[in-house]
Write an enzyme that holds these catalytic residues in place. Structure first.
Site, PDB file in Angstrom:
ATOM      1  N   LYS A   1       0.813  -1.216   0.000  1.00  0.00           N
ATOM      2  CA  LYS A   1       0.000   0.000   0.000  1.00  0.00           C
ATOM      3  C   LYS A   1       0.847   1.267   0.000  1.00  0.00           C
ATOM      4  O   LYS A   1       0.423   2.308  -0.495  1.00  0.00           O
ATOM      5  CB  LYS A   1      -0.924   0.016   1.227  1.00  0.00           C
ATOM      6  CG  LYS A   1      -1.896  -1.160   1.303  1.00  0.00           C
ATOM      7  CD  LYS A   1      -3.061  -0.988   0.361  1.00  0.00           C
ATOM      8  CE  LYS A   1      -4.061  -2.142   0.490  1.00  0.00           C
ATOM      9  NZ  LYS A   1      -5.095  -2.118  -0.554  1.00  0.00           N
TER      10      LYS A   1
ATOM     11  N   SER B   1       2.225  -9.549  -0.671  1.00  0.00           N
ATOM     12  CA  SER B   1       1.826  -8.139  -0.606  1.00  0.00           C
ATOM     13  C   SER B   1       2.046  -7.491   0.755  1.00  0.00           C
ATOM     14  O   SER B   1       2.159  -6.282   0.851  1.00  0.00           O
ATOM     15  CB  SER B   1       0.359  -7.999  -1.018  1.00  0.00           C
ATOM     16  OG  SER B   1      -0.464  -8.806  -0.204  1.00  0.00           O
TER      17      SER B   1
ATOM     18  N   GLU C   1     -10.061   5.198   3.419  1.00  0.00           N
ATOM     19  CA  GLU C   1     -10.722   4.033   3.975  1.00  0.00           C
ATOM     20  C   GLU C   1      -9.651   2.991   4.249  1.00  0.00           C
ATOM     21  O   GLU C   1      -8.598   3.013   3.617  1.00  0.00           O
ATOM     22  CB  GLU C   1     -11.730   3.476   2.960  1.00  0.00           C
ATOM     23  CG  GLU C   1     -11.135   2.563   1.873  1.00  0.00           C
ATOM     24  CD  GLU C   1     -10.190   3.246   0.879  1.00  0.00           C
ATOM     25  OE1 GLU C   1     -10.161   4.498   0.843  1.00  0.00           O
ATOM     26  OE2 GLU C   1      -9.462   2.522   0.161  1.00  0.00           O
TER      27      GLU C   1
HETATM   28  C1  PLP Z   1      -1.195  -7.015   2.676  1.00  0.00           C
HETATM   29  C2  PLP Z   1      -2.397  -6.756   1.853  1.00  0.00           C
HETATM   30  N1  PLP Z   1      -2.578  -7.450   0.721  1.00  0.00           N
HETATM   31  C3  PLP Z   1      -3.665  -7.272  -0.051  1.00  0.00           C
HETATM   32  C4  PLP Z   1      -4.666  -6.386   0.294  1.00  0.00           C
HETATM   33  C5  PLP Z   1      -5.871  -6.279  -0.586  1.00  0.00           C
HETATM   34  O1  PLP Z   1      -5.973  -5.088  -1.292  1.00  0.00           O
HETATM   35  P1  PLP Z   1      -5.673  -5.018  -2.838  1.00  0.00           P
HETATM   36  O2  PLP Z   1      -6.486  -6.081  -3.505  1.00  0.00           O
HETATM   37  O3  PLP Z   1      -6.053  -3.661  -3.244  1.00  0.00           O
HETATM   38  O4  PLP Z   1      -4.233  -5.281  -3.015  1.00  0.00           O
HETATM   39  C6  PLP Z   1      -4.516  -5.619   1.457  1.00  0.00           C
HETATM   40  C7  PLP Z   1      -5.553  -4.644   1.838  1.00  0.00           C
HETATM   41  O5  PLP Z   1      -5.660  -4.146   2.885  1.00  0.00           O
HETATM   42  C8  PLP Z   1      -3.358  -5.819   2.260  1.00  0.00           C
HETATM   43  O6  PLP Z   1      -3.174  -5.126   3.378  1.00  0.00           O
END
Ligand code: PLP
Lengths: 415, 264
Positions: free
Chosen positions: A110, A399, A132
């Protein structure tokens, strides 16, 4: 490709995007039939303003340079790749390589989007940001950037999520943000977005809505994607260095879709690379038990964009469920809806139980505790590896890190 | 069936603004909504907007959110909205539906327009449908013979006002302030200016809504607008009433006060 030197992550073309892959939205913000703007007229001028300023910014070497500088010196980019052979034993011997977004400052992908949009906020001359958050990672990243740049910061978070991600609530507060628990509706990400829009329409003269994923009205899906693109731009270069060829597949979890598009985007033009997104299958296939927007939803309008939505036959949103707050969302970014419909990307469901198993497995076999969101992609990669066979290489977006999820893990595993 | 054109022509002949009241279908109950609307009409509302309750009302403040939530919890469906329209149209008021776009999109634009016309509805207000996306809805509405109303806001540029007004057939809805629905202490300063900026782009009536809740505010708005739109203040009366009878009395009393206001 680009005139990149070693000290820059992003060449001008990496942000300008400009149809590099022929997949920028059209003037109305549409990816095929998806996207657009379904918002109160009051917000149109603000969306136009953001779009116009972004267009200038991404063509401005000073802006791109400043973003690049922050990514390197503040976010900790480039993030490394890590091959995980012990984990991959459970994937029929396919090679699994992780893109380590968990190692960025604040611990999730993020931060990339947030730093870009915080710079944009300053260019817009606005002094306050709102956002949000579901898992709290976007909220923490936004609070972080606000602290760094001296912006006032208010974060909307569903009351249920405040509870399951209490650690992140404390982090945001420590960083100087105001956290507003949203107690209406499902009390999760969807309702936090509603509340943030209500704030924005009333305060739009001095406030930027720092949207956290590639959903929402145009231009958010495009801006957030471009700022998250660095994940795939780096990873593509790195995997070529590591393995000498492109991967057979790339995999990512899909909530709103930002980490997935961030990884996918640089590979869209590589026909031989399969793109796999993993949504939250939750407790099961019944209504209200999952967040399988692309795999089980239908086309509709939610939060300002036409996309796949979990809805009943009268267009009422059906509440989603996932053990991971970040995937607990009944909508999804319009670009994923488009990639699905043109057959370029494939989306699958991963249940709570499968994700938690992969969560524990990565910890035990590789010493890495992933976010539960990312664990959905890890679980998906195990299945995918068995399908593709031992010659295959799969690049997975890790992620985020799992520190925020320890409360959930303690309950789930009786730790 | 009373049309919007009849309502505004009559108000103009009386040298006053029209009074437009809003209530969500299914609130306080399915029958209660018709009863409340009937009381509002008896006491002086010319037009009733029946809200189609939607799970994600991102343009609405706490009062309407609360009412809509109760309505949905009570099981209100689109068929109930149509029945409510039928009941309210029977009182002689011009009856509209105010709805977010997704329920119409899902139901089918043509089918929705036809069913609404058959129920005696004369038009819709669609707060999250912009001119860029409004084409199919305008066509469906024209085919069914119902009017379309869209919103302009204080932030709207000349070009946007022009584009929005071009899609309207019933009246143009001028949002008095930048914000969500809900009664306010004062009507936004921006309202008068917005109405003045809208006039050159349309021959249609221009009505002002958001934040209006008292007879005094209605009188103020009636000086420059063709219609005064009141929603949250009616709902507040019903939410605060100890029982249905006193709720109806309170709603009737407010409508009467506003009706005096639009004639001031
Ligand atoms: C570590 C992590 N991965 C994935 C997501 C999912 O969001 P997005 O699909 O936008 O990557 C989030 C959302 O809070 C997150 O914190």
């Amino acid at each position: 490709m680009t005139d990149r030197t070693d000290s820059t992550l992003l060449g001008p073309a990496d942000l300008v995007g400009n149809g590099v892959n022929g997949d920028d939205p059209d003037a109305g913000g549409k990816f095929g039939v998806f996207g657009g703007r379904y918002v109160p007229e009051a917000l149109i001028p603000a969306l136009d303003e953001v779009a116009a300023e972004y267009d200038k910014a991404r063509n401005d070497p000073a802006f791109v340079g400043e973003f690049d500088h922050l990514l390197r010196t503040y976010a900790g980019r480039p993030t490394t790749l890590t091959e995980v052979p012990r984990f991959a034993e459970r994937a029929g011997g396919a090679r699994i390589v992780l893109k380590r977004e968990d190692l960025t400052h604040t611990g999730a992908h993020k931060i990339n989007n947030v730093l870009g949009q915080a710079l944009l906020t300053k260019r817009l001359g606005k002094t306050r940001v709102i956002a949000e958050t579901g898992a709290g990672q976007h909220g923490v990243a936004t609070a972080t950037a606000a602290a760094l740049m001296g912006l006032e910061c208010v974060i909307y978070m569903g009351a249920v999520d405040c509870e399951r991600q209490a650690l992140n609530v404390a982090r945001m507060k420590l960083l100087g943000a105001t956290v507003v628990p949203v107690a209406n509706g499902s009390q999760t990400l969807k309702d936090a977005i509603n509340e943030a829009f209500r704030d924005w329409v009333a305060n739009v003269d001095h406030t930027h809505y720092l949207f956290g994923t590639i959903a929402g009205p145009h231009p958010f899906p495009e801006i957030v994607r471009d700022f998250a693109r660095v994940i795939g731009v780096e990873a593509r270069r790195q995997i070529l260095e590591l393995t000498g060829r492109l991967p057979d597949a790339v995999a990512a979890a899909v909530g709103g879709g930002s980490n997935a598009i961030g990884l996918f985007h640089a590979f869209i033009g590589d026909e031989g690379v399969r793109l796999h997104g993993y949504e939250a299958g939750g407790r099961g296939a019944g209504e209200g038990e999952h967040a399988l927007t692309l795999t089980r939803g239908s086309v509709g309008v939610l939060h300002g964009a036409r996309t796949y939505v979990l809805q009943d036959e009268e267009g009422q949103t059906i509440e989603s469920h996932s053990i991971s707050a970040g995937l607990d969302y009944p909508g999804v970014g319009p670009e994923h809806a488009w990639l699905k419909d043109i057959g370029r990307a494939t989306y699958h469901g991963v249940t709570d139980a499968e994700a938690m198993e992969a969560f524990a497995l990565l910890a035990r076999t590789e010493g890495i505790i992933p976010a539960i969101e990312s664990s959905h992609a890890l679980a998906g990669a195990l299945t995918l590896g068995r399908e593709l066979g031992p010659e295959a290489t799969i690049l997975v977006n890790l992620s985020g890190r799992g520190d925020k999820d320890m409360g959930t893990a303690m309950k789930y595993f009786n730790l | 069936m009373t049309t919007l054109q009849t309502v505004f022509a009559k108000a103009k002949a009386d040298d006053r603004a029209a009074l437009i009241g809003y209530l969500p279908a299914g609130f306080p109950t399915k029958e209660g909504a018709v009863a409340a609307a009937a009381a509002m009409v008896e006491a002086g509302c010319d037009v009733i907007e029946i809200g189609l309750p939607y799970s994600d009302p991102l343009m609405d403040g706490p009062t309407i959110q609360d009412a809509v939530h109760r309505s949905l919890t009570g099981g209100t469906r689109i068929a109930d909205v149509m029945r409510t329209v039928e009941g309210v149209a029977g009182t002689g008021a011009a009856t509209l539906v105010m709805t977010y776009w997704n329920p119409v999109d899902r139901y089918g634009a043509d089918r929705f327009a036809r069913d609404l016309a058959n129920a005696g509805g004369v038009g819709t207000i669609t707060p999250d449908l912009t001119p860029e996306e409004a084409g199919p809805w305008c066509e469906a509405s024209a085919a069914a013979g119902i009017d379309t109303t869209f919103l302009v806001a204080p932030s709207s540029t000349e070009a946007r006002i022009k584009a929005v007004a071009a899609c309207c057939t019933g009246f143009v809805y001028a949002a008095s302030l930048m914000g969500v629905t809900g009664a306010r202490e004062t009507v936004g300063e921006a309202a008068r200016g917005l109405v003045e900026r809208t006039r050159p782009h349309t021959g249609l009536p221009v009505c002002v809504g958001l934040g209006v809740g008292t007879g005094r505010q209605a009188a103020e708005v009636a000086r420059y607008a063709d219609g005064v739109i009141v929603g949250s203040a009616f709902i507040r009366r019903l939410l605060d009433a100890p029982d249905e009878t006193s709720g109806l009395a309170a709603v009737r009393e407010l409508a009467a006060e506003l009706a005096v206001g639009v004639r001031a």
